[in-house]
Design a protein around this motif. Structure first.
Motif, PDB file in Angstrom:
ATOM      1  N   VAL A 132      26.938  32.679  52.441  1.00 34.18           N
ATOM      2  CA  VAL A 132      26.558  33.881  51.692  1.00 34.18           C
ATOM      3  C   VAL A 132      26.079  34.938  52.690  1.00 34.18           C
ATOM      4  O   VAL A 132      25.069  34.749  53.375  1.00 34.18           O
ATOM      5  N   PHE A 133      26.807  36.032  52.760  1.00 30.26           N
ATOM      6  CA  PHE A 133      26.477  37.090  53.708  1.00 30.26           C
ATOM      7  C   PHE A 133      25.367  37.985  53.152  1.00 30.26           C
ATOM      8  O   PHE A 133      25.104  38.006  51.947  1.00 30.26           O
ATOM      9  N   LYS A 134      24.731  38.704  54.036  1.00 31.07           N
ATOM     10  CA  LYS A 134      23.696  39.638  53.602  1.00 31.07           C
ATOM     11  C   LYS A 134      24.321  40.783  52.809  1.00 31.07           C
ATOM     12  O   LYS A 134      25.463  41.181  53.051  1.00 31.07           O
ATOM     13  N   LYS A 135      23.553  41.309  51.867  1.00 33.93           N
ATOM     14  CA  LYS A 135      24.022  42.467  51.115  1.00 33.93           C
ATOM     15  C   LYS A 135      24.071  43.688  52.034  1.00 33.93           C
ATOM     16  O   LYS A 135      23.359  43.743  53.043  1.00 33.93           O
ATOM     17  N   PRO A 136      24.901  44.672  51.694  1.00 31.70           N
ATOM     18  CA  PRO A 136      24.896  45.909  52.492  1.00 31.70           C
ATOM     19  C   PRO A 136      23.486  46.486  52.564  1.00 31.70           C
ATOM     20  O   PRO A 136      22.763  46.500  51.557  1.00 31.70           O
ATOM     21  N   PRO A 137      23.059  46.956  53.728  1.00 32.11           N
ATOM     22  CA  PRO A 137      21.682  47.446  53.866  1.00 32.11           C
ATOM     23  C   PRO A 137      21.411  48.721  53.071  1.00 32.11           C
ATOM     24  O   PRO A 137      20.261  49.071  52.826  1.00 32.11           O
ATOM     25  N   HIS A 138      22.487  49.395  52.659  1.00 31.21           N
ATOM     26  CA  HIS A 138      22.316  50.657  51.936  1.00 31.21           C
ATOM     27  C   HIS A 138      23.545  50.879  51.073  1.00 31.21           C
ATOM     28  O   HIS A 138      24.669  50.615  51.496  1.00 31.21           O
ATOM     29  N   THR A 139      23.361  51.306  49.833  1.00 29.54           N
ATOM     30  CA  THR A 139      24.505  51.633  48.987  1.00 29.54           C
ATOM     31  C   THR A 139      24.698  53.136  48.930  1.00 29.54           C
ATOM     32  O   THR A 139      23.766  53.889  48.613  1.00 29.54           O
ATOM     33  N   ILE A 140      25.896  53.564  49.262  1.00 31.99           N
ATOM     34  CA  ILE A 140      26.209  54.997  49.198  1.00 31.99           C
ATOM     35  C   ILE A 140      26.570  55.412  47.780  1.00 31.99           C
ATOM     36  O   ILE A 140      26.817  56.589  47.519  1.00 31.99           O
ATOM     37  N   PHE A 141      26.618  54.419  46.851  1.00 29.60           N
ATOM     38  CA  PHE A 141      27.094  54.700  45.500  1.00 29.60           C
ATOM     39  C   PHE A 141      25.955  54.877  44.497  1.00 29.60           C
ATOM     40  O   PHE A 141      26.183  54.880  43.294  1.00 29.60           O
ATOM     41  N   ALA A 142      24.724  55.020  44.988  1.00 25.15           N
ATOM     42  CA  ALA A 142      23.585  55.171  44.080  1.00 25.15           C
ATOM     43  C   ALA A 142      23.735  56.399  43.195  1.00 25.15           C
ATOM     44  O   ALA A 142      23.401  56.379  42.008  1.00 25.15           O
ATOM     45  N   SER A 143      24.263  57.484  43.758  1.00 24.37           N
ATOM     46  CA  SER A 143      24.419  58.710  42.974  1.00 24.37           C
ATOM     47  C   SER A 143      25.472  58.558  41.887  1.00 24.37           C
ATOM     48  O   SER A 143      25.535  59.359  40.961  1.00 24.37           O
ATOM     49  N   ALA A 144      26.319  57.501  41.991  1.00 23.74           N
ATOM     50  CA  ALA A 144      27.331  57.240  40.966  1.00 23.74           C
ATOM     51  C   ALA A 144      26.860  56.175  39.985  1.00 23.74           C
ATOM     52  O   ALA A 144      27.639  55.696  39.165  1.00 23.74           O
ATOM     53  N   GLY A 145      25.589  55.757  40.101  1.00 22.29           N
ATOM     54  CA  GLY A 145      25.020  54.815  39.143  1.00 22.29           C
ATOM     55  C   GLY A 145      25.057  53.367  39.572  1.00 22.29           C
ATOM     56  O   GLY A 145      24.663  52.483  38.815  1.00 22.29           O
ATOM     57  N   ILE A 146      25.515  53.087  40.790  1.00 25.25           N
ATOM     58  CA  ILE A 146      25.558  51.705  41.283  1.00 25.25           C
ATOM     59  C   ILE A 146      24.400  51.518  42.254  1.00 25.25           C
ATOM     60  O   ILE A 146      24.432  52.004  43.386  1.00 25.25           O
ATOM     61  N   GLN A 147      23.359  50.810  41.795  1.00 26.39           N
ATOM     62  CA  GLN A 147      22.135  50.688  42.576  1.00 26.39           C
ATOM     63  C   GLN A 147      22.128  49.468  43.487  1.00 26.39           C
ATOM     64  O   GLN A 147      21.415  49.431  44.483  1.00 26.39           O
ATOM     65  N   ASP A 148      22.920  48.452  43.129  1.00 24.07           N
ATOM     66  CA  ASP A 148      22.871  47.201  43.888  1.00 24.07           C
ATOM     67  C   ASP A 148      24.279  46.650  44.038  1.00 24.07           C
ATOM     68  O   ASP A 148      25.124  46.809  43.148  1.00 24.07           O
ATOM     69  N   LEU A 149      24.532  46.010  45.159  1.00 26.07           N
ATOM     70  CA  LEU A 149      25.837  45.415  45.424  1.00 26.07           C
ATOM     71  C   LEU A 149      25.663  43.921  45.661  1.00 26.07           C
ATOM     72  O   LEU A 149      24.737  43.505  46.359  1.00 26.07           O
ATOM     73  N   PRO A 150      26.540  43.090  45.095  1.00 21.67           N
ATOM     74  CA  PRO A 150      26.429  41.646  45.328  1.00 21.67           C
ATOM     75  C   PRO A 150      26.828  41.288  46.755  1.00 21.67           C
ATOM     76  O   PRO A 150      27.540  42.038  47.430  1.00 21.67           O
ATOM     77  N   ALA A 151      26.379  40.133  47.199  1.00 16.27           N
ATOM     78  CA  ALA A 151      26.708  39.668  48.547  1.00 16.27           C
ATOM     79  C   ALA A 151      28.150  39.171  48.604  1.00 16.27           C
ATOM     80  O   ALA A 151      28.698  38.686  47.612  1.00 16.27           O
ATOM     81  N   ASN A 152      28.776  39.308  49.758  1.00 18.77           N
ATOM     82  CA  ASN A 152      30.072  38.669  49.984  1.00 18.77           C
ATOM     83  C   ASN A 152      29.845  37.183  50.227  1.00 18.77           C
ATOM     84  O   ASN A 152      28.850  36.783  50.832  1.00 18.77           O
ATOM     85  N   VAL A 153      30.780  36.359  49.763  1.00 16.90           N
ATOM     86  CA  VAL A 153      30.645  34.906  49.899  1.00 16.90           C
ATOM     87  C   VAL A 153      31.961  34.325  50.401  1.00 16.90           C
ATOM     88  O   VAL A 153      33.034  34.641  49.874  1.00 16.90           O
ATOM     89  N   LEU A 154      31.863  33.494  51.420  1.00 20.91           N
ATOM     90  CA  LEU A 154      33.002  32.739  51.928  1.00 20.91           C
ATOM     91  C   LEU A 154      32.787  31.283  51.542  1.00 20.91           C
ATOM     92  O   LEU A 154      31.760  30.692  51.892  1.00 20.91           O
TER      93      LEU A 154
END
Length: 579
Positions: free
Chosen positions: A363-385
């Motif tokens: 389980v990878f770390k989540k992105p340190p910052h979301t550029i999509f907050a202004s579009a209503g996306i506050q959180d991004l799930p982690a990438n998983v291998l």
């Protein structure tokens, strides 16, 4: 959502398979369950693939009275080939009787004389662990630990290797008394599973993942061995063992060492073993106290599995009514080294769980910052291998992608992440990137710029005219219908990385795509196995006619052959999100 199924893009690349040398396998416990279910079918498979030497033989040994023909009848369930069956022999006796080992010695000598061979010998202990010391001692005292013909002598010991540290050390001392270390093979059969073998190939044959394989990018790793069955008639054995001894200290730690070890200098067994040992020594010792939540034990009770009523562990046959033996164990471990400091490793195993699955999830770390907050996306799930080991073997990679249509989902961007998803910020980043492109030189000697024009010919079997013969085109037109350029971007991120851009008409097929070609691994640990070079990993962003993503990386093909091929984890957006 539909699953993304990888395909083999290049089956014939990088294959190494070494046939066995002339040898005989002496199986102690040849009439037992392990030999019948695992060893004999494996030998039949090697024979079918032409990997057994013409001087190969198998001598089954056990307490059960059997003739050679009787033993061959049990082997015949795996192969009807007379050439295969005639290589099998049997000797019966008591494991504590020195005469039994004299008989074995004589049978080996007779078989080698019959074959006019000096084949090496492998002793395989397919026995209950309490018999190991007696058999090892008698092999040594009878001289079977040394070659009688000049061939090699090896001994294979199955798990469990002792019940605790003290008994493991005693067994090790017993082996070391009669056999040299290079003769001893301690076997964990879980390491023979395809995906477990593939871990080393996946990590060290691909440059795309190893740079991320550390505390900077990985949040945690989960290793799970879950079984839906109970003890299934093995209550007497399991009640003395439990989940820790049965699965944790061998299978789980073996997989942990492969996932977390440092790159070995080569693919040789000693180099890999050295790195495993170094990794295991770096595990922070757990604290076995009631207040410590890093270790959890449990025991299954009566209930239902897939609609069928099942009894609790204490009601199983041959289990003590008040048994405290654990059937479930979970631990959070930490590895105190530079690569993994403070990254938790979650290991769990148990019986009577909802479904049978063995897998490793990175389980990878989540992105340190979301550029999509202004579009209503506050959180991004982690990438998983996910490295899937059983019941289905394979690899799964889970990441965000944009759904077709107006809905906003995630996609990969090949530039510095903009500060937000606002149009002005994205425009600013694009402008900054375009200003960093090194100006091309338009001179005849410069091969970074190529122009062309299509001529008459055929496309998909249909004759077509040249560009200068097209309607409303000047007969001597010099207008280019093909252009290609090699560009460089002079900034910190992309310095000296070439970008190849090309476009044209009348080309063999219609396609628009972006291919990100990663650097090859700087070093191959597989050189000693005959693999000198590895292809680069490629990520393809498909734009038209099909929209989707393709990821191409190296993986080991199934089987004993060391054979790597390029896997294509390839999908189209429309197919994946159709459901």
């Amino acid at each position: 959502m539909k699953s993304i199924c990888p395909t083999v893009a290049d089956e014939g690349v990088l294959c190494v398979e070494t046939p066995a040398p002339a040898c005989g396998v002496v199986v102690f416990g040849a009439s037992g369950d392990l030999a019948q279910r695992k060893l004999l079918p494996a030998l039949a498979s090697l024979f079918d693939r032409g990997l057994l030497n013409e001087d190969f033989f198998c001598l089954g040994c056990g307490r059960k009275e059997l003739s050679d023909d009787d033993f061959r009848k049990t082997v015949a369930a795996n192969s009807q080939s007379p050439e295969f069956l005639n290589r099998f022999y049997y000797a019966s006796g008591d494991y504590n009787d020195s005469k039994f080992y004299s008989d074995i010695k004589q049978r080996i000598s007779d078989i080698n004389k019959k074959n006019n061979s000096n084949a090496g010998v492998i002793f395989y202990l397919s026995l209950p662990p309490f018999l190991y010391p007696d058999v090892i001692e008698n092999l040594g005292k009878s001289g079977l630990n040394k070659s009688q013909t000049g061939g090699f002598v090896r001994i294979v010991v199955e798990k469990p290797f002792g019940r605790d540290l003290q008994t493991a050390l005693e067994l090790n001392d017993c082996l070391g008394k009669w056999f040299a270390e290079e003769q001893i093979y301690r076997i964990d059969h879980y390491l023979g599973k395809e995906t477990v073998q593939n871990i080393l190939m996946f990590r060290f044959a691909n440059s795309i993942f190893e740079p991320l394989w550390n505390r900077n990018y990985i949040d945690h790793i989960q290793i799970t061995i879950a079984e839906s069955l109970g003890v299934e008639g093995r209550g007497s054995y399991y009640d003395k063992s439990g989940a820790i001894r049965d699965m944790f200290q061998n299978h789980l730690l073996s997989m942990l060492s492969l996932v977390a070890m440092e790159p070995p200098a080569s693919f040789e067994a000693e180099r890999i073993r050295d790195e495993k040992v170094q990794l295991l020594r770096s595990i922070r010792p757990p604290v076995f106290e009631p207040w410590n939540e890093d270790i959890v034990f449990g025991q299954y009770s009566a209930g239902e599995i897939t609609g069928k009523k099942v009894c609790g562990y204490q009601q199983e046959k041959d289990v003590a009514p008040q048994s405290k033996t654990e059937t479930y164990a979970a631990a959070r471990l930490f590895i105190d080294n530079w690569r993994w400091r403070d990254v938790p490793f979650y290991l769990r195993t148990g019986k009577r769980l909802p479904r049978r699955v063995t897998e490793i999830a990175i389980v990878f770390k989540k992105p340190p910052h979301t550029i999509f907050a202004s579009a209503g996306i506050q959180d991004l799930p982690a990438n998983v291998l996910v490295l899937k080991i059983q019941p289905d073997e394979g690899i799964g990679l889970f990441f965000e992608a944009k759904r077709p249509g107006s809905k906003l989902c995630m996609g990969l961007v090949a530039m510095e992440p903009p500060a937000s998803f606002e149009a002005e910020r994205i425009r600013d980043e694009k402008v900054q990137l375009l200003r960093s492109i090194r100006p091309p030189v338009f001179e005849p000697w410069n091969e970074d710029i190529v122009f062309g024009q299509y001529s008459a010919g055929e496309i998909t079997g249909k004759k077509v005219c040249g560009y200068q013969q097209e309607k409303d085109v000047a007969p001597q037109s010099k207008t280019e219908t093909y252009a290609a350029a090699r560009l460089f971007i002079d900034n910190w991120r992309w310095r000296d990385v070439p970008f190849y851009l090309r476009t044209g008409k009348r080309l063999p097929r219609r396609v628009t795509e972006i291919a990100i070609v990663f650097k090859k691994p700087p070093h191959t640990i597989f050189a000693s196995a005959g693999i000198q070079d590895l292809p680069a990993n490629v990520l393809v962003l498909k734009i038209q006619p099909d929209e989707g993503i393709g990821l191409f990386f190296e993986a080991k093909r199934p089987g004993s052959k060391l054979c790597m091929g390029t896997l294509a984890m390839d999908f189209n957006y429309a197919d994946v999100f159709a459901a």
